[in-house]
Design an enzyme around this catalytic site. Structure first.
Site, short mmCIF file in Angstrom:
data_model
loop_
_atom_site.label_atom_id
_atom_site.label_comp_id
_atom_site.label_asym_id
_atom_site.label_seq_id
_atom_site.Cartn_x
_atom_site.Cartn_y
_atom_site.Cartn_z
N CYS A 90 -41.12 -87.85 19.63
CA CYS A 90 -40.09 -87.68 20.68
C CYS A 90 -40.57 -86.55 21.59
CB CYS A 90 -38.74 -87.35 20.07
SG CYS A 90 -38.20 -88.50 18.78
N GLY A 135 -42.43 -82.37 26.85
CA GLY A 135 -43.83 -82.09 26.62
C GLY A 135 -44.20 -80.69 26.17
N LYS A 188 -43.61 -78.93 23.31
CA LYS A 188 -44.21 -78.86 21.98
C LYS A 188 -45.47 -79.70 21.91
CE LYS A 188 -39.73 -78.07 19.73
NZ LYS A 188 -38.88 -78.32 20.91
N CYS A 215 -32.81 -78.84 18.22
CA CYS A 215 -32.33 -77.63 18.92
C CYS A 215 -30.82 -77.58 18.79
CB CYS A 215 -32.76 -77.64 20.38
SG CYS A 215 -32.47 -76.05 21.20
#
Length: 513
Positions: free
Chosen positions: A318, A322, A324, A440
């Site tokens: 997922c 971008g 990570k 998160c």
């Protein structure tokens, strides 16, 4: 992404007598203006021409930018953190005005719930009866009066000028009356009034700290699970403080600047004294980036959980937008591994490609539904990151509008997606491989709940000691509560009030060889 129908009646409303909401559908021109970021309501019923003709009536540019962004956030589901920098550049604001626009926009979004309580008390009218554009004007005005050093007369006068542009004459008088009434009471007294009007403890915390009640309860539950429920008010307060800008120098590609102050936990993170982050990023050709320390740790927990064997296959299921993925890509290049990034939404996949383009070697980006990834690519990866779609309750400091968009009902749909992603990732994991499940959000249903159910359904999977792995990455001890434990394994929940990071949840799991 916005799902607004440009011909629906859910867009901007025209102000009517005394700022009441007009429930007639907005004109098409109103919707087009909102999409462009212009002021809604320019037409019959508003008087921009007369306002411009009056000396001293022109709205100060920083306030106009803040209002336009609030309009786009409300009407088009825009993200303030993406739209505001562009709006500031297009308006040509100087540094001081850019700072003011940023403070007004984010401050009004963060404290919207509290300011609405003040507006209702000061006006004697439910905010649902106030025209939406006029309500945004009032929120901006109240923020200046109660939370900034802007002179009261300037805050009121500028708000009146803005109301004159987007509303009717009676709405302008309404704004003037409400704001002048608010100036007659000290900010601390307003807090007492709002607290006194609350219907209970949850409602009091919701009002004073500007969080929907369901979020207050969810955060209390998450802290209680750690044995630290007494930290709730500190956490709520931390969500309303603008986070410091945190940078990362991509490993093997860039070095931390000499003036960079290392972060407390991530070995790659640092802070700078000030300046424009975009200028720093451009100067480093994208190899130095802005990234929250919690996000850095989530990626590094996977890439550095153990020594890398050259030739390993890594997957980010997922990957959008971008952040990570580019860190994992840099880590993979430095260690001889390969990375495949996947994103189901085409526009977000393009953001992933743009992020990865700064690396010296190409990284493959695919577009597909990660929920069937395990069926398509069984036992294909040595390390997998699932940064699952979630409520985003962990990033309310930097995405303040998120607290007003999600509801408790969203959890059910997200929970199904999260469980499906967890299951799919396990299907793609090779024997001996490691899965990082990350959100998160601190909400128990999105964090330990997903992991616990996954372990129940797959008793062969082991939970690794995520706490120990993260502590091995940093010289600073992690001040953690009672995380989920399973065998010798553990999970990590980071917090804004305790770690200065987004509230990132990290769980590392292992499929035995």
């Amino acid at each position: 992404m916005s799902t607004t129908d440009p011909h629906s009646s859910s867009g901007p409303r025209r102000a009517t007598r005394d700022g009441h909401r007009d429930n007639r559908p907005a004109r098409r021109s109103d919707h087009e203006a909102a999409r462009r970021g212009d002021a809604p309501g320019r037409g019959e019923g508003s008087r921009p021409g007369r306002a411009a003709a009056r000396a001293g009536d022109a709205v100060q540019p920083a306030r106009r930018v803040a209002f336009d962004v609030l309009t786009a956030v409300r009407h088009d589901d825009a993200y303030a953190n993406l739209l505001l920098p562009t709006a500031i550049r297009r308006a040509g604001l100087n540094t001081a005005d850019a700072g003011l626009a940023t403070e007004l926009c984010y401050g009004s979004l963060r404290m919207r719930g509290y300011y609405d309580r003040v507006i209702e008390l000061a006006s004697g009218r439910p905010v649902g009866e106030i025209d939406e554009a006029i309500l945004d004007v009032l929120r901006l005005g109240v923020h200046q009066l109660l939370a900034t050093r802007v002179a009261s007369h300037a805050a009121v006068n500028e708000s009146v000028s803005l109301a004159r542009e987007v509303g009717s004459r009676s709405a302008t008088g309404f704004v003037n009356g409400v704001l002048r009434g608010i100036t007659r009471t000290e900010p601390e007294v307003w807090r007492e009034k709002v607290a006194a009007a609350a219907s209970g403890e949850d409602d009091r915390l919701s009002a004073l700290y500007s969080h929907p009640t369901w979020i207050v309860r969810a955060l209390r539950q998450a802290l209680r699970a750690e044995g630290r429920v007494e930290e709730l008010e500190e956490l709520l307060a931390a969500d309303n403080i603008a986070p410091a800008v945190t940078y990362i120098a991509l490993p093997g590609q860039a070095e931390r600047p000499a003036e960079g102050e290392p972060t407390a936990y991530s070995p790659l993170g640092f802070h700078l004294g000030g300046g424009d982050p975009e200028a720093v990023i451009r100067a480093a050709r994208g190899l130095i980036r802005v990234q929250d320390e919690g996000s850095q740790l989530a990626a590094l927990a996977l890439s550095r959980a153990r020594a890398v064997t050259p030739g390993e296959s890594w997957q980010d299921l997922c990957a959008g937008p971008g952040g990570k993925a580019v860190l994992l890509g840099a880590e993979a290049l430095a260690s001889g591994a390969t990375l495949v990034a996947n994103e189901v939404v085409p526009a977000r996949a393009e953001l992933v490609r743009k992020a990865l383009a700064v690396l010296p070697e190409p990284i493959e980006v695919r577009e597909g539904d990660a929920r069937i990834w395990g069926e398509l690519y069984p036992h294909s990866a040595d390390r997998i990151l699932v940064d699952a779609p979630c409520t985003g309750l962990g990033a309310l400091r930097r995405r303040p509008e998120a607290r007003w968009r999600k509801t408790a009902k969203d959890l059910a749909d997200l929970g199904v997606i999260q469980a499906d992603l967890f299951q799919s990732a396990l299907g793609a994991l090779r024997p001996g491989g490691i899965l990082a499940y990350v959100t998160c959000s601190p909400h128990i249903a999105e964090t330990r709940g997903v992991v616990s159910e996954g372990l129940r359904r797959h008793p062969e999977i082991e939970l690794l000691d995520t706490v120990g792995i993260l502590e091995s990455l940093t010289d600073s001890p992690l001040d953690l509560g009672e995380g989920l434990r399973h065998g010798s394994g553990s999970t990590v929940q980071l917090w804004p009030h305790r770690h200065g990071t987004d509230a990132m949840f990290i769980a590392l799991l292992h499929r035995p060889a």
